[in-house]
Design a protein around this motif. Structure first.
Motif, mmCIF file in Angstrom:
data_model
loop_
_atom_site.group_PDB
_atom_site.id
_atom_site.type_symbol
_atom_site.label_atom_id
_atom_site.label_comp_id
_atom_site.label_asym_id
_atom_site.label_seq_id
_atom_site.Cartn_x
_atom_site.Cartn_y
_atom_site.Cartn_z
ATOM 1 N N ILE A 168 0.852 -1.081 0.193
ATOM 2 C CA ILE A 168 -0.056 -0.156 0.068
ATOM 3 C C ILE A 168 0.869 1.150 0.251
ATOM 4 O O ILE A 168 1.521 1.551 0.976
ATOM 5 C CB ILE A 168 -0.936 0.212 1.088
ATOM 6 C CG1 ILE A 168 -1.793 -1.316 1.330
ATOM 7 C CG2 ILE A 168 -1.762 1.478 1.252
ATOM 8 C CD1 ILE A 168 -2.603 -1.305 2.462
ATOM 9 N N THR B 171 -0.469 4.192 -1.620
ATOM 10 C CA THR B 171 -1.257 5.389 -2.433
ATOM 11 C C THR B 171 -2.600 5.221 -1.821
ATOM 12 O O THR B 171 -3.150 4.033 -1.283
ATOM 13 C CB THR B 171 -1.488 5.319 -3.844
ATOM 14 O OG1 THR B 171 -2.088 4.198 -4.168
ATOM 15 C CG2 THR B 171 -0.130 5.369 -4.801
ATOM 16 N N VAL B 172 -3.315 6.353 -1.909
ATOM 17 C CA VAL B 172 -4.621 6.462 -1.267
ATOM 18 C C VAL B 172 -5.437 5.457 -2.173
ATOM 19 O O VAL B 172 -6.518 4.895 -1.483
ATOM 20 C CB VAL B 172 -5.264 8.047 -1.018
ATOM 21 C CG1 VAL B 172 -6.813 7.891 -0.739
ATOM 22 C CG2 VAL B 172 -4.422 8.726 -0.333
ATOM 23 N N LYS B 173 -5.215 5.347 -3.402
ATOM 24 C CA LYS B 173 -6.028 4.469 -4.236
ATOM 25 C C LYS B 173 -5.986 3.072 -3.763
ATOM 26 O O LYS B 173 -7.074 2.217 -3.602
ATOM 27 C CB LYS B 173 -5.514 4.805 -5.838
ATOM 28 C CG LYS B 173 -6.353 3.858 -6.820
ATOM 29 C CD LYS B 173 -5.943 3.873 -8.171
ATOM 30 C CE LYS B 173 -6.723 3.043 -9.079
ATOM 31 N NZ LYS B 173 -6.365 3.296 -10.502
ATOM 32 N N GLU B 174 -4.549 2.653 -3.468
ATOM 33 C CA GLU B 174 -4.333 1.414 -2.800
ATOM 34 C C GLU B 174 -5.091 1.206 -1.473
ATOM 35 O O GLU B 174 -5.438 -0.129 -1.180
ATOM 36 C CB GLU B 174 -2.681 1.172 -2.945
ATOM 37 C CG GLU B 174 -2.417 1.117 -4.299
ATOM 38 C CD GLU B 174 -0.886 0.841 -4.350
ATOM 39 O OE1 GLU B 174 -0.238 0.291 -5.401
ATOM 40 O OE2 GLU B 174 0.060 1.330 -3.205
ATOM 41 N N LYS C 37 -7.812 2.135 -0.369
ATOM 42 C CA LYS C 37 -9.220 1.788 -0.937
ATOM 43 C C LYS C 37 -9.335 0.498 -1.283
ATOM 44 O O LYS C 37 -10.194 -0.100 -0.816
ATOM 45 C CB LYS C 37 -9.675 2.747 -2.001
ATOM 46 C CG LYS C 37 -9.974 4.310 -1.474
ATOM 47 C CD LYS C 37 -10.729 5.078 -2.733
ATOM 48 C CE LYS C 37 -10.685 6.518 -2.178
ATOM 49 N NZ LYS C 37 -11.236 7.484 -3.301
ATOM 50 N N ILE C 38 -8.460 -0.026 -1.937
ATOM 51 C CA ILE C 38 -8.433 -1.459 -2.361
ATOM 52 C C ILE C 38 -8.399 -2.307 -1.331
ATOM 53 O O ILE C 38 -8.913 -3.477 -1.085
ATOM 54 C CB ILE C 38 -7.199 -1.690 -3.425
ATOM 55 C CG1 ILE C 38 -7.796 -0.949 -4.913
ATOM 56 C CG2 ILE C 38 -7.475 -3.283 -3.767
ATOM 57 C CD1 ILE C 38 -6.707 -0.988 -5.739
ATOM 58 N N LYS D 167 -11.242 -2.545 1.341
ATOM 59 C CA LYS D 167 -12.404 -3.449 0.805
ATOM 60 C C LYS D 167 -12.376 -4.758 1.154
ATOM 61 O O LYS D 167 -12.814 -5.841 1.361
ATOM 62 C CB LYS D 167 -12.681 -2.963 -0.779
ATOM 63 C CG LYS D 167 -13.407 -1.710 -0.789
ATOM 64 C CD LYS D 167 -13.269 -1.164 -2.125
ATOM 65 C CE LYS D 167 -13.981 0.091 -2.473
ATOM 66 N NZ LYS D 167 -14.298 0.423 -3.930
ATOM 67 N N THR E 142 3.093 11.111 2.113
ATOM 68 C CA THR E 142 2.493 12.437 1.474
ATOM 69 C C THR E 142 2.664 13.457 2.461
ATOM 70 O O THR E 142 2.938 13.320 3.675
ATOM 71 C CB THR E 142 0.933 12.010 1.479
ATOM 72 O OG1 THR E 142 0.493 11.474 2.474
ATOM 73 C CG2 THR E 142 0.883 11.041 0.223
ATOM 74 N N THR F 76 -3.979 11.040 5.417
ATOM 75 C CA THR F 76 -5.330 10.750 5.058
ATOM 76 C C THR F 76 -5.575 9.187 5.457
ATOM 77 O O THR F 76 -4.976 8.339 5.560
ATOM 78 C CB THR F 76 -5.434 10.214 3.375
ATOM 79 O OG1 THR F 76 -4.932 11.567 2.702
ATOM 80 C CG2 THR F 76 -6.744 9.961 3.050
ATOM 81 N N LEU G 4 -9.049 6.431 5.934
ATOM 82 C CA LEU G 4 -10.233 6.084 5.297
ATOM 83 C C LEU G 4 -11.032 5.212 6.314
ATOM 84 O O LEU G 4 -10.634 4.297 6.770
ATOM 85 C CB LEU G 4 -9.964 5.245 4.073
ATOM 86 C CG LEU G 4 -9.341 5.943 2.920
ATOM 87 C CD1 LEU G 4 -8.987 4.911 1.782
ATOM 88 C CD2 LEU G 4 -9.989 7.495 2.253
ATOM 89 N N SER H 107 -13.624 9.848 4.047
ATOM 90 C CA SER H 107 -12.127 10.133 4.138
ATOM 91 C C SER H 107 -11.939 11.314 5.061
ATOM 92 O O SER H 107 -12.741 12.212 5.382
ATOM 93 C CB SER H 107 -11.804 10.614 2.616
ATOM 94 O OG SER H 107 -10.502 11.098 2.653
#
Length: 280
Positions: free
Chosen positions: A156, A158-161, A163-164, A167, A186, A190, A192, A202
């Motif tokens: 992990i 990034t923020v996108k990762e 989210k994955i 889930k 960063t 952040t 989640l 977020s």
């Protein structure tokens, strides 16, 4: 018989020891007290550590943990429970079995697997038992990115990762997950929050230049449990808990305690114990 008028919102912490005072059961008690709740505790392990890292870990015999838990629950029944270090499958089974004997509780589980210093704190064969038995019992789990990578089986960065990964962790049987992004490279922090209804909230905060974050995960999970004990909703407790730890880091970022990762400032704005009127 003496008539008593009030009771304090009570939070039980089930966690490991930290002689340096920044993490574990010590951080939990400080946090719970600072937020106006009454803290009780059950000790699960005795790590030998200071701000520079964990030197070794000594287990508390499972039957002693069980007796501690039984003794507290039958006398000072908590409004919420925070669970931290659970390092053997047998300990997980004892804890879950004992908690199920009592009325349902608000439970926050901080899956303590990796210390701030990078030391692994949990036996590998315990993870599957935690997933099967403890995840479905907890109202919210609060992994950091190191722990989330173990649970989700992925890197992990990034923020996108995030989210994955979040889930994927939800699919392990969790009711809700707060995935903490403090380890992302960063300029802002952040986190989640994956809610029971499938939505994602977020939360973003400035990131401070400090290594005084020892015990920040323990502190956050205890803060969430404290707000749940006060009757806040899950989402509100998660939001308030993050605001508390963010301020605790800010207020302690320039303080020198120890030669390694220093603690946060738990008492930057201590609250008096909350008095709730007892039911007549």
């Amino acid at each position: 018989m003496i008539q008593k008028k009030y009771r304090y919102p009570s939070v039980l912490t089930i966690a490991g020891f930290d002689g340096s005072g920044g993490a574990g059961i010590q951080a939990d008690i400080k946090t719970i007290s600072a937020l106006g709740c009454y803290a009780t505790s059950v000790l699960t392990a005795l790590p030998i550590q200071n701000t520079t890292g964990v030197k070794s870990i000594f287990s508390i015999p499972e039957e002693i943990v069980e007796k501690q838990l039984q003794t507290i629950l039958e006398d000072i029944f908590p409004d919420a429970v925070k669970i931290g270090m659970v390092h053997t499958p047998k300990l997980v089974e004892i804890m879950v079995g004992k908690l199920k004997e009592f009325p349902p509780l608000a439970i926050v589980f901080d899956p303590v697997m990796v210390a701030t210093s990078g030391h692994q704190l949990i036996e590998n064969n315990t993870i599957q038992t935690i997933i099967k038995q403890l995840f479905p019992l907890a109202d919210v789990i609060t992994p950091n990115l190191d722990e989330a990578e173990i649970l989700a089986g992925m890197n992990i960065e990034t923020v996108k990762e995030m989210k994955i990964a979040g889930k994927k962790i939800m699919q392990l049987g969790c009711k809700s997950v707060l995935l903490k992004g403090g380890h992302l490279k960063t300029k802002q922090l952040t986190s989640l929050y994956f809610l029971p209804d499938g939505s994602i909230e977020s939360f973003e905060f400035p990131k401070y230049e400090t290594n005084n974050t020892h015990g920040s995960g323990c502190t956050l999970s205890s803060a969430i449990a404290s707000y749940l004990a006060q009757g806040k909703s899950l989402l509100e407790a998660v939001s308030l808990g993050q605001k508390y730890i963010h301020q605790a880091i800010f207020q302690g970022k320039d303080v020198s305690i120890g030669n390694g990762n220093g603690p946060v400032n738990h008492f930057f704005n201590p609250q008096k114990l909350i008095k709730n009127e007892m039911d007549r």
